[in-house]
Write an enzyme that holds these catalytic residues in place. Structure first.
Site, PDB file in Angstrom:
ATOM      1  N   ASN A 133      34.771  24.238  87.869  1.00  0.00           N
ATOM      2  CA  ASN A 133      35.869  24.328  86.902  1.00  0.00           C
ATOM      3  C   ASN A 133      36.244  22.900  86.558  1.00  0.00           C
ATOM      4  OD1 ASN A 133      38.296  24.735  85.543  1.00  0.00           O
ATOM      5  ND2 ASN A 133      39.459  24.938  87.441  1.00  0.00           N
ATOM      6  N   GLY A 134      36.146  22.555  85.275  1.00  0.00           N
ATOM      7  CA  GLY A 134      36.481  21.189  84.866  1.00  0.00           C
ATOM      8  C   GLY A 134      35.476  20.713  83.832  1.00  0.00           C
ATOM      9  N   HIS A 137      63.475  23.226  53.235  1.00  0.00           N
ATOM     10  CA  HIS A 137      62.677  22.023  52.952  1.00  0.00           C
ATOM     11  C   HIS A 137      61.190  22.346  52.856  1.00  0.00           C
ATOM     12  CE1 HIS A 137      66.208  19.522  53.376  1.00  0.00           C
ATOM     13  NE2 HIS A 137      66.496  20.193  54.474  1.00  0.00           N
ATOM     14  N   LYS A 174      45.038  31.037  81.052  1.00  0.00           N
ATOM     15  CA  LYS A 174      46.382  30.841  81.576  1.00  0.00           C
ATOM     16  C   LYS A 174      46.625  29.395  81.999  1.00  0.00           C
ATOM     17  CE  LYS A 174      50.310  32.431  83.158  1.00  0.00           C
ATOM     18  NZ  LYS A 174      51.287  32.738  82.102  1.00  0.00           N
ATOM     19  N   GLU A 211      50.014  34.208  69.704  1.00  0.00           N
ATOM     20  CA  GLU A 211      48.977  34.151  70.735  1.00  0.00           C
ATOM     21  C   GLU A 211      48.490  35.518  71.176  1.00  0.00           C
ATOM     22  OE1 GLU A 211      49.972  32.500  74.625  1.00  0.00           O
ATOM     23  OE2 GLU A 211      52.036  33.079  74.344  1.00  0.00           O
ATOM     24  N   ARG A 264      42.233  33.051  83.989  1.00  0.00           N
ATOM     25  CA  ARG A 264      41.874  31.637  83.777  1.00  0.00           C
ATOM     26  C   ARG A 264      40.722  31.456  82.789  1.00  0.00           C
ATOM     27  NH1 ARG A 264      43.925  28.369  87.843  1.00  0.00           N
ATOM     28  NH2 ARG A 264      42.371  26.813  87.337  1.00  0.00           N
ATOM     29  N   GLU A 306      59.372  29.617  70.519  1.00  0.00           N
ATOM     30  CA  GLU A 306      58.752  30.422  71.571  1.00  0.00           C
ATOM     31  C   GLU A 306      58.428  31.831  71.055  1.00  0.00           C
ATOM     32  OE1 GLU A 306      57.309  29.931  74.202  1.00  0.00           O
ATOM     33  OE2 GLU A 306      57.429  31.758  75.379  1.00  0.00           O
ATOM     34  N   LYS A 328      54.711  33.433  70.965  1.00  0.00           N
ATOM     35  CA  LYS A 328      54.374  34.718  71.611  1.00  0.00           C
ATOM     36  C   LYS A 328      53.650  35.629  70.641  1.00  0.00           C
ATOM     37  CE  LYS A 328      54.642  33.884  74.790  1.00  0.00           C
ATOM     38  NZ  LYS A 328      55.067  32.762  75.550  1.00  0.00           N
ATOM     39  N   CYS A 379      38.726  28.474  83.705  1.00  0.00           N
ATOM     40  CA  CYS A 379      37.679  28.871  84.635  1.00  0.00           C
ATOM     41  C   CYS A 379      38.305  29.162  86.003  1.00  0.00           C
ATOM     42  CB  CYS A 379      36.591  27.822  84.838  1.00  0.00           C
ATOM     43  SG  CYS A 379      35.709  27.435  83.333  1.00  0.00           S
ATOM     44  N   TRP A 422      35.875  29.884  81.073  1.00  0.00           N
ATOM     45  CA  TRP A 422      36.484  29.582  79.778  1.00  0.00           C
ATOM     46  C   TRP A 422      35.619  28.462  79.217  1.00  0.00           C
ATOM     47  CZ3 TRP A 422      38.735  25.496  77.113  1.00  0.00           C
ATOM     48  CH2 TRP A 422      39.502  25.846  76.000  1.00  0.00           C
TER      49      TRP A 422
HETATM   50  O1  M6R Z   1      51.110  26.105  83.132  1.00  0.00           O
HETATM   51  P1  M6R Z   1      51.836  25.392  82.046  1.00  0.00           P
HETATM   52  O2  M6R Z   1      53.242  25.835  81.916  1.00  0.00           O
HETATM   53  O3  M6R Z   1      51.726  23.908  82.145  1.00  0.00           O
HETATM   54  O4  M6R Z   1      51.081  25.812  80.725  1.00  0.00           O
HETATM   55  C1  M6R Z   1      51.385  25.236  79.493  1.00  0.00           C
HETATM   56  C2  M6R Z   1      50.904  26.097  78.365  1.00  0.00           C
HETATM   57  O5  M6R Z   1      49.512  26.211  78.392  1.00  0.00           O
HETATM   58  C3  M6R Z   1      51.509  27.488  78.439  1.00  0.00           C
HETATM   59  O6  M6R Z   1      52.900  27.413  78.472  1.00  0.00           O
HETATM   60  C4  M6R Z   1      51.075  28.350  77.243  1.00  0.00           C
HETATM   61  O7  M6R Z   1      51.560  27.807  76.066  1.00  0.00           O
HETATM   62  C5  M6R Z   1      51.599  29.756  77.461  1.00  0.00           C
HETATM   63  N1  M6R Z   1      50.695  30.489  78.275  1.00  0.00           N
HETATM   64  C6  M6R Z   1      51.857  30.476  76.207  1.00  0.00           C
HETATM   65  O8  M6R Z   1      52.424  31.707  76.450  1.00  0.00           O
END
Ligand code: M6R
Length: 614
Positions: free
Chosen positions: A100-101, A510, A609, A494, A27, A487, A491, A2, A74
């Protein structure tokens, strides 16, 4: 999660608020809404979906007013629809509030308010808070600012709030606990509020980051007044913003993610600027200098993070252990905080977070602090909550990362971790002079090597086209390339919604090997280094089962070329620095595949984000 924006002053509030919401859309983008105070009226417009839908909806509406609040959501409580969108209004139509929260005890408060005859339009916790403020005001006959303060004493949970009232149209009331909130002090006596500084920077550089349980009253006549939730007046600490406006624009790229991928030669350079000198053979991270001996003496360092930042922590583990011979444990913040972990006073806990606001990381850090551990941070967002609660830390200086998928933040985190590991290794004497010098020189030229990989973008795009219709993918790596495989898989899943998993290459046999058939793309990091031959064997195992093999290899490699369906060559580098290079082709592959599948690259579904709820 949010985004909230608010404005009060002499300018047109709608324009400022909506522009701000677009900057904060990363956000959350389930719905958007604004409330505007104009001539004694409170106009409320809300729409499911993106800010663009809201703009379309308000085309013919009265958008006048010099006071406004806006929200991009969100969803947590209640599905994403028009009614659940913020702002929320009190039953008497006097106040509008954005939040937000999460208000955790909203249900019991709601039940009590229902017995008093109040009605609710939405399923949100925020509407409950709004009506609670109304109820307190009715019973105490105080101001709305005072009623909000009393309401916040009753709620359990996290909040960043801005409220406006018809009673006092020359005032914004803002409060925070565990969700970020920045107040901007304008040049004309006007005020701004936002979840981060990006909607504010265009108008003013002077900001105040609210601390937990602080309430700010922004009054056009009385200025900015800051109070604790217990009504103790506080002195605001005004800071100067350093963000550049251009860094918030796409700058000619189709997507923020693509821009951010291409920014990496510069963001990595910015990250080590002034911290590394290969010629003079020194590395220095000013922020943590006075904690270095403690880090060396610590029995263990615990790195906590989520998502991509957790992958960076895994790379950090390899670097710290191998170069500095310091014992590191890497933990998911969300697990660590609820596991009753054993934390000692001589432990060092390093939180890694791009946003510096991730709720789980923040809570895990608070837990470690309460047990007496030294807490350090590696954050990108200056002034963020994590950077403020830690004893010390190092910023990554990657610049604002807007695309939800983290790219340049990851390489900057890995760069900081590399600098830290080298600095500790040097101080501890666990690295030879020659190796130290070589690594510094190599690190200095990493940005050029990243650029060389970006220059083969067209080739990577062609390869991407072959796998755009895949339904599953495997990513394999060994050593510090294993987190890069994780990673790479994150990517892809997501932003393209292709199911992908990362594995240590040797673990494949395994279990995951059962998945391999001629439909399955397997992305492998097979660069030169100590485990090269082992990875080649794993590659053979994939090929023997007819998997499609896409290998990242060191320039000039001939052996893997013979076996793989595609190879992507990356420049030769010290094995410790391979994560900084090998991750780039994975970012580009995911990006192109997502674009080819018509996915919303910068704002993937269900994601946000900054994850400020647990
Ligand atoms: O802001 P942060 O690095 O703490 O966020 C952690 C995760 O939410 C963040 O790294 C998320 O996995 C990425 N946006 C993925 O690309």
């Amino acid at each position: 999660m949010c985004g909230i924006v608010a404005y009060i002053g002499k300018k047109d509030a709608y324009e400022i608020v909506v522009k701000g919401l677009k900057r904060l859309e990363y956000r959350g983008y389930d719905s958007a809404g604004v409330a505007l105070l104009t001539d004694g009226n409170l106009n409320l417009y809300k729409k499911q979906g993106k800010v663009a839908n809201l703009e379309e909806f308000t085309k013919d509406k009265d958008k006048s007013g010099r006071v406004g609040i806006g929200h991009t959501r969100w969803a947590t409580h209640g599905e994403p629809n028009d009614v659940n969108a913020h702002p929320h209004m009190s039953n008497n139509g006097e106040i509008a509030l954005i939040h937000n929260g999460i208000i955790e005890n909203y249900d019991s408060i709601k039940r009590e308010l229902l017995t008093k005859g109040y009605t609710f339009q939405s399923e949100t916790d925020t509407e409950v808070l709004t009506i609670l403020v109304e109820d307190i005001k009715k019973n105490t006959n105080g101001t709305y600012a005072e009623s909000l303060r009393l309401a916040l004493q009753q709620v359990v949970g996290a909040y960043a709030i801005v409220m406006i009232s018809k009673e006092n149209p020359r005032q914004l009331i803002a409060a925070r606990k565990s969700s970020p909130l920045v107040v901007g002090i304008g040049k004309d006596g006007d005020f701004f509020c936002a979840s981060d500084a990006t909607p504010i920077v265009e108008y003013t550089k002077k900001v105040v980051y609210l601390d937990d349980e602080e309430i700010a009253v922004l009054d056009l006549d009385d200025g900015l007044k800051l109070y604790s939730i217990d009504d103790v007046q506080k002195t605001p600490y005004i800071q100067e913003l350093e963000i550049k406006l251009e860094s918030l624009e796409k700058g000619g790229y189709d997507h923020f993610m693509l821009k951010e991928i291409h920014e990496q030669p510069r963001s990595i350079t910015d990250c080590f600027r002034g911290r590394l000198n290969a010629e003079e053979a020194w590395v220095s991270l000013g922020g943590i200098k006075e904690y270095e001996q403690k880090m060396i003496d610590a029995k263990r360092i615990i790195m906590i993070a989520c998502g991509t930042s957790w992958h960076a922590a895994l790379v950090g583990e390899y670097l710290f252990e191998d170069l500095a011979r310091i014992n590191v444990e890497v933990e998911y913040a969300s697990e660590f905080r609820y596991r009753n972990p054993i934390i000692n006073e001589d432990d060092i806990v390093i939180a890694i977070s791009q946003s510096g606001e991730t709720a789980d990381t923040l809570a895990a850090l608070e837990l470690a602090k309460s047990k007496g551990a030294t807490i350090l941070g590696i954050c990108n967002v200056v002034g963020s909550s994590i950077s403020r609660i830690t004893d010390a830390g190092s910023y990554t200086h990657a610049g604002p990362e807007i695309g939800v998928a983290s790219t340049k933040a990851f390489t900057a985190q890995v760069t900081v971790l590399t600098l830290m590991a080298l600095s500790l290794a040097k101080k501890k004497g666990s690295i030879s002079d020659t190796k130290f010098r070589t690594m510094l020189s190599e690190l200095e030229i990493i940005p050029q090597k990243v650029q060389e990989i970006l220059d083969i973008n067209d080739k990577i795009k062609t390869i991407s086209a072959e796998y755009k219709d895949a339904t599953n993918a495997l990513y394999l790596g060994r050593g510090s390339s294993f987190p890069v495989a994780l990673e790479g898989a994150l990517k892809l899943k997501e932003i393209s919604y292709i199911h992908a998993e990362g594995y240590p290459a040797a673990e494949m046999k395994h279990g995951p090997i059962a998945l391999i058939d001629e439909e399955m793309p397997v992305f492998v990091i097979a660069t030169q280094g100590p485990s090269y031959e082992k990875v080649v064997s794993n590659i053979q195992e994939v090929k023997a089962r007819k998997g499609k093999l896409i290998a990242i290899v060191t320039e000039g490699d001939e052996q893997v070329k013979e076996i793989a369906d595609h190879v992507i060559e990356i420049p030769e580098a010290d094995e410790h620095l391979i994560p900084l290079l090998a991750t780039i082709p994975f970012q580009l592959l995911s990006y192109h595949i997502a674009v080819m599948r018509n996915c919303n690259v910068d704002q993937p579904r269900n994601l946000a984000k900054s994850v400020t709820v647990e």
